[in-house]
Enzyme design. Structure first.
Site, short mmCIF file in Angstrom:
data_model
loop_
_atom_site.label_atom_id
_atom_site.label_comp_id
_atom_site.label_asym_id
_atom_site.label_seq_id
_atom_site.Cartn_x
_atom_site.Cartn_y
_atom_site.Cartn_z
N GLU A 56 0.88 -1.16 0.00
CA GLU A 56 0.00 0.00 0.00
C GLU A 56 0.92 1.21 0.00
O GLU A 56 1.25 1.77 1.04
CB GLU A 56 -0.91 -0.04 1.23
CG GLU A 56 -2.18 0.78 1.05
CD GLU A 56 -1.98 2.23 1.40
OE1 GLU A 56 -1.30 2.93 0.62
OE2 GLU A 56 -2.49 2.66 2.44
N GLU B 239 5.34 11.30 -1.08
CA GLU B 239 6.11 10.43 -0.18
C GLU B 239 6.99 9.45 -0.93
O GLU B 239 7.84 8.80 -0.34
CB GLU B 239 5.23 9.68 0.82
CG GLU B 239 4.58 10.61 1.84
CD GLU B 239 3.86 9.87 2.94
OE1 GLU B 239 3.78 8.62 2.87
OE2 GLU B 239 3.38 10.52 3.87
#
EC number: 2.1.1.-
Length: 391
Positions: A156, A165
């Site tokens: 994920e 990120e």
């Protein structure tokens, strides 16, 4: 944790680590595992992984039923490829996906986690009597040296507007180093969408609000409010009624073939028409991921499809179709929300008016987990060029 200008969400307070796998060690404290956990980290990685040691982030992710149910459904949908096979969970967090895979019949699951949450993940695995199947590896995927190949990689990895990120490179690293030929990657494909949006309520509440506060003229604060509102991308929920045009594809990713270098910088041109008379307050971004096998060479990518075809395809999916996790405004909200690039001042558009330009997304040089976004928008003789920093 960094502040978000518009809703208190820190973009960095979200995603998950980068990881690696190994053959099951005799104990959870093997020399290889210890070396991986102690590998030196860049400062931005240290801060990133430290944020994932806090339970609040994991609570938000697991309580997101759209997200968690999609992964569980995808695992069961592909059970025949998981049962009796070796799985790697890249960035396992609490280990919930690893447990799902073990319960689906995986022979062995390498649950790789770079944050200190690996300690709790190991305890969770033991509490569920799966420590004979799930091996928690504490360290980055880039730092673990193993000889075993895996049949399935699950992760994920998605951040705000899909790419914030920058965890995807870790998944691609694991793919190139450990995935067997013909192996399965979940999710398999990801698409980032974008469209102009209108949100008068939001704009008036943050900008026009200052014109009259308790009968006091505070309009001197309006320029500052405009700067503040449009300085950074905002993480918030909008609805389908806020979207002014059909979305266009900013980036499509095939996890079986995509290269990490492609994330450093890319530019997409767009040309859409407004579906209504309204002010454009900015652009919204969202994504969807699909859990499927490798692409057929004859398959069209979303960038080749009419947006209407993409939406119709999603709405008519049957039980045999791939599982799709969507963060679109018209779908059930997720903890990713949508990412909004607000303008300092709205631009009025008429129905069928053309809106065109380009959007450039690039990794920050100071921290590759951050994003720089340059938006170029022209409509009705007006042009806006605006830079956004997603920190």
């Amino acid at each position: 944790m960094l502040p978000s200008h518009l809703n208190g969400h820190s973009p960095l307070a979200r995603r998950c680590p980068r990881l690696s796998a190994a053959s099951p060690p005799a104990t959870g404290d093997s020399d290889a595992a210890a070396a991986a956990a102690d590998a030196p980290l860049a400062e931005h990685d240290r801060i990133y992984f430290q944020s994932y040691s806090h339970i609040g982030i994991h609570e938000a992710m697991i309580k997101d039923r759209v997200r968690t149910d999609a992964y569980r459904s995808a695992i069961m949908h592909h059970q025949k490829f998981i049962e009796g096979k070796v799985v790697m969970d890249v960035g396992c967090g609490t280990g919930i996906l690893s447990v799902f895979c073990a319960r689906a019949g995986a022979k062995c699951v390498y649950a790789v986690e770079a944050s200190e949450m690996a300690t709790q993940a190991r305890e969770i695995v033991k509490a569920n009597n799966l420590d004979d199947k799930v091996v928690v590896v504490h360290g980055r995927v880039e730092d673990v040296e193993v000889e075993d190949k895996v049949d399935v990689i699950i992760s994920e990895w998605m951040g705000y507007m899909l790419l914030y990120e920058s965890m995807l490179p870790s998944v691609l690293f694991a793919r190139d180093k450990w995935l067997k030929p013909g192996g399965l990657i979940l999710p398999s494909h990801a698409t980032l969408f974008m469209a102009p949006i209108t949100n008068s309520e939001r704009y008036e509440g943050s900008v026009d609000f200052w014109s009259d506060v308790y009968g006091i003229n505070m309009s001197a604060l309006v320029p500052l409010a405009k700067k503040f509102t449009s300085e950074e991308p905002s993480i918030e929920i909008i609805g389908g009624e806020n979207v002014l045009s059909w979305p266009f594809v900013v980036k499509h990713i095939d996890c079986y073939t995509f290269k990490a270098e492609e994330l450093k910088s890319f530019t997409t041109k767009y040309k859409v028409s407004s579906m209504m008379l309204a002010p454009i307050h900015g652009f919204g971004l969202w994504f969807e991921v699909e859990f499927n096998g490798p692409s057929n060479p004859t398959d069209k990518s979303p960038s080749d499809l009419n947006p209407l075809d993409v939406i119709r395809k999603k709405r008519r999916r049957g039980s045999e179709d791939p599982v799709v996790l969507s963060t679109a405004p018209e779908d059930e909200p997720t903890h990713w929300h949508q990412t909004i690039l607000y303008f300092p001042d709205p631009i009025e558009v008429k129905q069928d008016q053309i809106i065109e330009g380009s959007v450039k997304v690039s990794q920050s040089e100071e921290n590759p987990r951050f994003l720089n976004i340059q938006l170029d928008c022209t409509t009705g003789g007006q042009t806006l060029v605006k830079d956004y920093a997603m920190r």
